[in-house]
Enzyme design. Structure first.
Site, short mmCIF file in Angstrom:
data_model
loop_
_atom_site.label_atom_id
_atom_site.label_comp_id
_atom_site.label_asym_id
_atom_site.label_seq_id
_atom_site.Cartn_x
_atom_site.Cartn_y
_atom_site.Cartn_z
N SER A 67 0.83 -1.21 0.00
CA SER A 67 0.00 0.00 0.00
C SER A 67 0.86 1.26 0.00
O SER A 67 2.00 1.26 0.48
CB SER A 67 -0.91 0.03 1.22
N GLN A 68 0.26 2.33 -0.50
CA GLN A 68 0.91 3.65 -0.48
C GLN A 68 1.16 4.05 0.98
O GLN A 68 0.31 3.81 1.84
CB GLN A 68 -0.09 4.60 -1.13
#
Ligand code: SAH
Length: 217
Positions: A67-68
């Site tokens: 994930s970012q």
């Protein structure tokens, strides 16, 4: 191949990334400190190392992503983590999120449905730093009834609905952070389970996640 050296340059890039997360509204200092302490480039192939400290998601194989950083920080902040809490994560992926929670002192249980990702995590060098994390190969929709109840549950893939078995496995007073897919739009939600078993729902911003899928692969 991965580079397991954490140089001053890496640390400098990481500090910049963390400052940018502050600018984007992340205020929980425990989240920011945990992410400062974990070298994100360890989770990526050396081919991606030069962009490891950009605020974006990256491929980790099997069509999945790490994930970012903003998303990790946002979800973790919503989870209101305290040391020693028992936390269940659905979607181990690269194990970055699991290690952020462990770095914050939580007792982490994490489930992954992709056999190859689960196997890769077993060999991951950072695992020895967090011996308390318990890794499971399974379907997150089922949760971990044997280890329930949990103080907190975090889902790191877009769920088509709120999994009822996971609500059952939440302690009274417990919270679940879940990106809920509604007609292709993924809204971050926080569900609080009250002492009488009723649920409070709060809705936050839109995000983009890979889908939460049934069964194992
Ligand atoms: N938390 C991860 C994010 C990985 S992306 C990280 O920090 O890197 C989401 C992950 O959820 C993928 O690895 C995907 O395989 C997994 N996933 C999707 N549906 C699942 C399910 N039902 N049970 C367990 N894992 C699931």
């Amino acid at each position: 191949m991965r580079n397991y050296e954490d140089s001053y340059r890496h640390k400098g890039l990481r500090k910049k990334l963390l400052d940018s997360l502050r600018d984007k509204g992340i205020t929980d200092e425990n989240v920011l400190t945990a992410m400062t302490n974990i070298p994100r480039h360890y989770f990526l192939d050396t081919a991606l190392e030069h962009i490891a400290y950009q605020d974006r998601a990256f491929p980790i194989g099997e069509g999945q992503t790490i994930s970012q950083p903003y998303t990790v920080a946002y979800q973790t902040q919503l989870l209101e983590v305290s040391p020693h809490q028992k936390i269940l994560e659905i979607g181990t992926g690269s194990a970055y999120q699991a290690m952020v929670l462990a770095e914050m002192g939580a007792s982490v249980f994490t489930i992954e449905r992709q056999r190859n990702l689960f196997e890769a995590t077993k060999k991951f060098v950072l695992r020895s730093r967090y011996p308390g994390i318990k890794f499971f190969y399974g379907d997150g929709f089922e949760g971990l009834p044997t280890f329930a109840p949990f103080d907190k549950i975090i889902i790191t893939a877009a769920a088509p609905f709120i999994p009822p078995k996971l609500i059952d496995q939440l302690k009274p007073g417990g919270k679940m952070v879940i990106p809920l897919d509604e007609d292709g739009r993924q809204k971050m939600m926080r569900i609080t389970k009250n002492a009488d078993g009723s649920l409070d729902e709060e809705t936050f911003s839109d995000f983009s996640f890979v889908p939460m899928l049934k069964g194992r692969n």
